[in-house]
Design an enzyme around this catalytic site. Structure first.
Site, PDB file in Angstrom:
ATOM      1  N   CYS A  11      10.373  11.343   5.213  1.00 31.23           N
ATOM      2  CA  CYS A  11      10.814  10.317   4.264  1.00 31.23           C
ATOM      3  C   CYS A  11      12.130   9.678   4.690  1.00 31.23           C
ATOM      4  CB  CYS A  11      10.957  10.905   2.866  1.00 31.23           C
ATOM      5  SG  CYS A  11       9.489  11.761   2.288  1.00 31.23           S
ATOM      6  N   CYS A  61       0.787  -1.225   0.000  1.00 28.38           N
ATOM      7  CA  CYS A  61       0.000   0.000   0.000  1.00 28.38           C
ATOM      8  C   CYS A  61       0.827   1.288   0.000  1.00 28.38           C
ATOM      9  CB  CYS A  61      -0.958   0.020   1.182  1.00 28.38           C
ATOM     10  SG  CYS A  61      -0.165   0.029   2.772  1.00 28.38           S
TER      11      CYS A  61
HETATM   12 FE1  FES Z   1       6.138   9.039   1.801  1.00 28.56          FE
HETATM   13 FE2  FES Z   1       8.345  10.311   0.931  1.00 28.56          FE
HETATM   14  S1  FES Z   1       8.219   8.411   1.898  1.00 28.56           S
HETATM   15  S2  FES Z   1       6.266  10.957   0.762  1.00 28.56           S
END
Ligand code: FES
Length: 127
Positions: free
Chosen positions: A102, A33
């Site tokens: 991230c 997902c």
């Molecule tokens: Fe989800 Fe970068 S890991 S936006």
């Protein structure tokens, strides 16, 4: 939006791939997902002698995964365990605020791979 260093790691990710006979494997995220990373370690004399990763994610996540492998390779397990999201952000020269999360994938999966290695080799259970 992204620095040259981030773009370099995104376009030419370091240590991409798998290690068939990995000593430790760590995953974070869900491949079904969304964002996902899998980290493979080879450990020699308590040091990370090789590291590879597979990833599905945004450019910042890919760059962060690549940076994490460069930071971890050759380090002792103790030193690698101290690599955090902030270490990766600092190494990359920062990420845009909305992309700071991230970097979590790389550090978290590295820690999970170290725990996996220790669990297997020391035959301990981590709760
Ligand atoms: Fe989800 Fe970068 S890991 S936006």
């Amino acid at each position: 939006m992204y620095s040259d260093k981030i773009l370099d790691h995104f376009i030419n990710p370091r240590n991409l791939g798998i290690i068939e006979d990995a000593d430790g494997i760590g995953v974070l995220g869900d491949p079904e997902c969304g964002d996902f990373i899998k980290v493979y370690l080879k450990v020699t004399d308590d040091h990370i002698s090789d590291i590879r990763f597979q990833i599905a994610g945004c450019p910042a996540a890919i760059a962060s995964g690549s940076a994490m492998t460069e930071l971890a390779k050759g380090k002792s397990l103790d030193e690698a365990a101290e690599i955090t999201d902030d270490t990766i952000l600092e190494y990359l020269g920062g990420l845009p605020k909305e992309k700071a999360h991230c970097s979590n994938l790389g550090a978290g999966a590295l820690h999970n791979a170290i725990i996996n290695y220790l669990t297997k080799t020391l035959k301990i259970t981590v709760i």
